[in-house]
Motif scaffolding. Sequence first.
Motif, mmCIF file in Angstrom:
data_model
loop_
_atom_site.group_PDB
_atom_site.id
_atom_site.type_symbol
_atom_site.label_atom_id
_atom_site.label_comp_id
_atom_site.label_asym_id
_atom_site.label_seq_id
_atom_site.Cartn_x
_atom_site.Cartn_y
_atom_site.Cartn_z
ATOM 1 N N LEU A 86 31.891 45.176 32.363
ATOM 2 C CA LEU A 86 31.921 43.893 33.054
ATOM 3 C C LEU A 86 33.214 43.126 32.804
ATOM 4 O O LEU A 86 33.574 42.242 33.584
ATOM 5 N N ALA A 87 33.895 43.417 31.708
ATOM 6 C CA ALA A 87 35.051 42.621 31.302
ATOM 7 C C ALA A 87 36.177 42.698 32.327
ATOM 8 O O ALA A 87 36.728 43.763 32.585
ATOM 9 N N SER A 88 36.496 41.559 32.913
ATOM 10 C CA SER A 88 37.594 41.463 33.874
ATOM 11 C C SER A 88 37.822 39.986 34.148
ATOM 12 O O SER A 88 36.852 39.239 34.332
ATOM 13 N N PRO A 89 39.070 39.526 34.164
ATOM 14 C CA PRO A 89 39.311 38.098 34.367
ATOM 15 C C PRO A 89 38.921 37.646 35.768
ATOM 16 O O PRO A 89 39.082 38.380 36.744
ATOM 17 N N CYS A 90 38.374 36.437 35.849
ATOM 18 C CA CYS A 90 38.021 35.838 37.140
ATOM 19 C C CYS A 90 38.676 34.471 37.221
ATOM 20 O O CYS A 90 38.306 33.555 36.476
ATOM 21 N N ILE A 91 39.657 34.334 38.085
ATOM 22 C CA ILE A 91 40.371 33.069 38.262
ATOM 23 C C ILE A 91 40.342 32.724 39.743
ATOM 24 O O ILE A 91 40.869 33.456 40.575
ATOM 25 N N VAL A 92 39.691 31.622 40.081
ATOM 26 C CA VAL A 92 39.618 31.221 41.486
ATOM 27 C C VAL A 92 40.604 30.100 41.807
ATOM 28 O O VAL A 92 40.871 29.818 42.968
ATOM 29 N N ASP A 93 41.121 29.445 40.761
ATOM 30 C CA ASP A 93 42.144 28.425 40.981
ATOM 31 C C ASP A 93 43.505 29.098 41.152
ATOM 32 O O ASP A 93 43.591 30.321 41.217
ATOM 33 N N GLN A 94 44.562 28.317 41.182
ATOM 34 C CA GLN A 94 45.890 28.873 41.424
ATOM 35 C C GLN A 94 46.289 29.859 40.326
ATOM 36 O O GLN A 94 46.111 29.596 39.138
ATOM 37 N N VAL A 95 46.810 31.005 40.753
ATOM 38 C CA VAL A 95 47.260 32.040 39.829
ATOM 39 C C VAL A 95 48.779 32.066 39.818
ATOM 40 O O VAL A 95 49.413 32.256 40.855
ATOM 41 N N HIS A 96 49.374 31.855 38.662
ATOM 42 C CA HIS A 96 50.837 31.780 38.570
ATOM 43 C C HIS A 96 51.466 33.130 38.239
ATOM 44 O O HIS A 96 52.588 33.416 38.650
#
Length: 327
Positions: A86-96
Amino acid sequence: MSTAIDDKLVCVTGGSGYIGSHLVSLLLSRGYTVHATVKDLKDEKETKHLEALQGAQSSLRLFQIDLLDYDSIVPAISGTFGVFHLASPCIVDQVHHPEKQLLDPAIKGTNNVLRAAKEAGVKRVVVTSSVSAITPSPNWPPHLVKGEDCWTDIDYCKQNGLWYPLSKTLAEKAAWEFAKENDLDVVVVHPGTVMGPVLPPTLNASMLMILRLLQGCTDTYQDFFMGSVHVKDVALAHLLVYENKSAAGRHLCVEAISHYGDFAAKVAELFPEYNLPRLLFAKRYTARTVEDQGCSTKVDGFRHAVHTMDQIVKDSVESLKSKGFLS
């Protein structure tokens, strides 16, 4: 390597996360012994809620891993019969920094976990992908339902900076390629927007979305459809595809597909005391996708277990209130 492997000993990567915590809890309740991975064993925000689970004292062991460090992953998987990745980053805001923040941990991390599983003689790996690996797919024939045979358009994601769907899609493709080349038994679950009771002390992206909505956020999404699903149904789907020896391929795990505006209206209907803003949409779209069938029909017996949209929203809001995120 010992040939006697306990078939009730499994590893859950990302065990401290939102879905991971519920999966660990479910596994413990079903008599499994669990190796759960965290980023930092010294961070109580990752460990305390897991250690408090029923059965944790005798049947849960925590491991600290770095998805980009293969050697750190090996001890957590060694000796296990199955792995839930399951481990995986989840970023829904701005990704730099998409490579560093999303793509490398998702893709290289998946390869490292599968490599460690293969070396350890693991019998089955359940990989958590996402509905984001199925859509956006703008070139999909409009007369065809989007289901497990549909893939997110990689070029479209790159052109529009949709880094999270890109990371999930490329990671899943990497998983299938590894499985084929190394004869590893892999099955994949595709949750939608996961909501419901909160176990960790921090909120995942989906629960943050509903929290912000209740707090008066007026963001609008013209062409955003949600495959909402209860977190307990997602945990159960993982266990079912793991235990069902005939389960194979991809498994969509959603209660139903709805437009974000319809979801917001449902929250306003069930919780009028929060005076949610009336969201306006310049254009409405018709979703043609798998609808009203719960998890993929390939997951035997799961259809009748799914929570309804009303239950998903109610459990989510009540949990936010009980945890102190909402007054």
